[in-house]
Design a protein around this motif. Sequence first.
Motif, PDB file in Angstrom:
ATOM      1  N   ASN A 247      13.107  -8.838  39.092  1.00 30.08           N
ATOM      2  CA  ASN A 247      12.816  -7.607  39.830  1.00 30.08           C
ATOM      3  C   ASN A 247      11.652  -7.772  40.790  1.00 30.08           C
TER       4      ASN A 247
ATOM      5  N   ASP B 237       8.521  -5.825  41.573  1.00 28.79           N
ATOM      6  CA  ASP B 237       7.753  -4.746  40.921  1.00 28.79           C
ATOM      7  C   ASP B 237       6.830  -4.067  41.938  1.00 28.79           C
TER       8      ASP B 237
ATOM      9  N   LYS C 228      12.313  -8.940  33.347  1.00 29.50           N
ATOM     10  CA  LYS C 228      12.092  -9.517  32.012  1.00 29.50           C
ATOM     11  C   LYS C 228      12.444 -10.999  31.953  1.00 29.50           C
TER      12      LYS C 228
ATOM     13  N   ASN D 223       9.782 -12.881  33.904  1.00 29.88           N
ATOM     14  CA  ASN D 223       8.491 -12.894  33.194  1.00 29.88           C
ATOM     15  C   ASN D 223       8.495 -13.911  32.053  1.00 29.88           C
TER      16      ASN D 223
ATOM     17  N   ALA E 287      11.617  -2.307  40.475  1.00 27.06           N
ATOM     18  CA  ALA E 287      10.974  -1.544  39.387  1.00 27.06           C
ATOM     19  C   ALA E 287       9.758  -0.817  39.948  1.00 27.06           C
TER      20      ALA E 287
ATOM     21  N   LEU F 207      13.677   1.999  37.040  1.00 24.42           N
ATOM     22  CA  LEU F 207      14.315   0.724  37.376  1.00 24.42           C
ATOM     23  C   LEU F 207      15.645   0.927  38.098  1.00 24.42           C
TER      24      LEU F 207
ATOM     25  N   GLU G 244      19.039  -6.326  30.427  1.00 22.81           N
ATOM     26  CA  GLU G 244      18.862  -5.562  31.670  1.00 22.81           C
ATOM     27  C   GLU G 244      19.787  -6.064  32.774  1.00 22.81           C
TER      28      GLU G 244
ATOM     29  N   THR H 121       2.439  -3.505  30.983  1.00 26.16           N
ATOM     30  CA  THR H 121       3.607  -4.050  31.687  1.00 26.16           C
ATOM     31  C   THR H 121       3.797  -5.532  31.362  1.00 26.16           C
ATOM     32  N   GLY H 122       4.989  -5.896  30.934  1.00 23.74           N
ATOM     33  CA  GLY H 122       5.317  -7.307  30.704  1.00 23.74           C
ATOM     34  C   GLY H 122       4.796  -7.871  29.396  1.00 23.74           C
TER      35      GLY H 122
ATOM     36  N   ASP I 247       7.640  -8.993  27.176  1.00 20.47           N
ATOM     37  CA  ASP I 247       8.279 -10.238  27.638  1.00 20.47           C
ATOM     38  C   ASP I 247       7.443 -11.443  27.193  1.00 20.47           C
TER      39      ASP I 247
HETATM   40  O1  RIB Z   1       9.025  -5.847  30.993  1.00 20.97           O
HETATM   41  C1  RIB Z   1       8.327  -5.666  32.192  1.00 20.97           C
HETATM   42  C2  RIB Z   1       9.244  -5.720  33.329  1.00 20.97           C
HETATM   43  O2  RIB Z   1      10.142  -4.647  33.145  1.00 20.97           O
HETATM   44  C3  RIB Z   1       8.591  -5.494  34.650  1.00 20.97           C
HETATM   45  O3  RIB Z   1       8.190  -6.691  35.286  1.00 20.97           O
HETATM   46  C4  RIB Z   1       9.622  -4.705  35.395  1.00 20.97           C
HETATM   47  O4  RIB Z   1      10.263  -5.462  36.365  1.00 20.97           O
HETATM   48  C5  RIB Z   1      10.608  -4.176  34.338  1.00 20.97           C
HETATM   49  O5  RIB Z   1      11.878  -4.675  34.378  1.00 20.97           O
END
Ligand code: RIB
Length: 316
Positions: A12, A14, A41, A44, A96, A110, A144, A252-253, A256
């Motif tokens: 994505n 972001d 995800k 990341n 995102a 998203l 996703e 965020t992230g 992941d």
């Molecule tokens: O898990 C975080 C990610 O979720 C972000 O980087 C964003 O793109 C979303 O998909």
Amino acid sequence: MPSSFLSLGSINADFQFEVSADLSEGGTLPAKTFLQRAGGKGANRALFAQKLGIGATLIGRVGDDHFAGQALQPLRQTGLDLSGVSVTAESPTAIAMIAVPENGDKTILLASNANRDWDDSSLDLVRQAIKQAEAGAVLTIDFEISPEAVEIALQAATQRQMRIIADGSFGKDVKPEHLRRLHAIAPNVQEAGAIAGIEISSDTDSERVARMLAESGVEIVCVKLSDGGCLLATAGAVERINSPPVEVVDKTGAGDAFTAAVAIALLEGHSPRDAAIYGVAASTLAVSGKGSQEAYPNRSELDQMARRVADGVPAR
Ligand code: RIB
């Protein structure tokens, strides 16, 4: 060179806003800052592994647009293998929109776009990437993206007896037939509830769901808790692993990072318990910095935090 860490999942662009306003108010609200970053995800997790010195391959889908540059350029600079990433002219790269309030607990809007738009040749790239991976490699996935791409990856990896480690998003798309083929899964509490079809309203419910998932064929279940810890469920036992207290800047992230760290620890021969400790350590570090990929630790930071997490876990 064949990779030992494959990541199939979302890629994505972001767009991140720091906010102090209450989003539920609606209308036009002020943002304090604005950042454009690479995210998704799948991306990341791959970046997390690459940063730790593991040769990683990303498998995913982007559009033929400048958002793809935003999503892929930082990954390319790390030397990550992007040969599994295909481009569609039919859909834009996924976007995102991320609002991060002062407590770091983000809200994400998203648009999946290219992540859900795969054709025959891109699905073939999934098979090829899995076929070419190193013996003993691990495959990490999230939901996703197109369910067809996930299905093909699960089949190809199962044929190669590759261990598959899944993120829990989108929980509603994780089916019982997927669970049977997973070695490990790392959903958050809401995702775990969605997978099990149960509404979770207490710690007891979370434990029950962790146990249910472990009984459904997944060997290692790590339910990520909102306080940064996790519930580790393996056959017959559930154990809580706590996160050391840190200032939460941005979540965020972090999930992941957790999934990637669990997969890397398993790849490197650690026990499920140590893998969960690494997962908690990774997400603890990830929430301490802004953004996702830029907040990910290097090897020595991760090892140091894993020792702190392990110190807080009572010995068995
Ligand atoms: O898990 C975080 C990610 O979720 C972000 O980087 C964003 O793109 C979303 O998909």
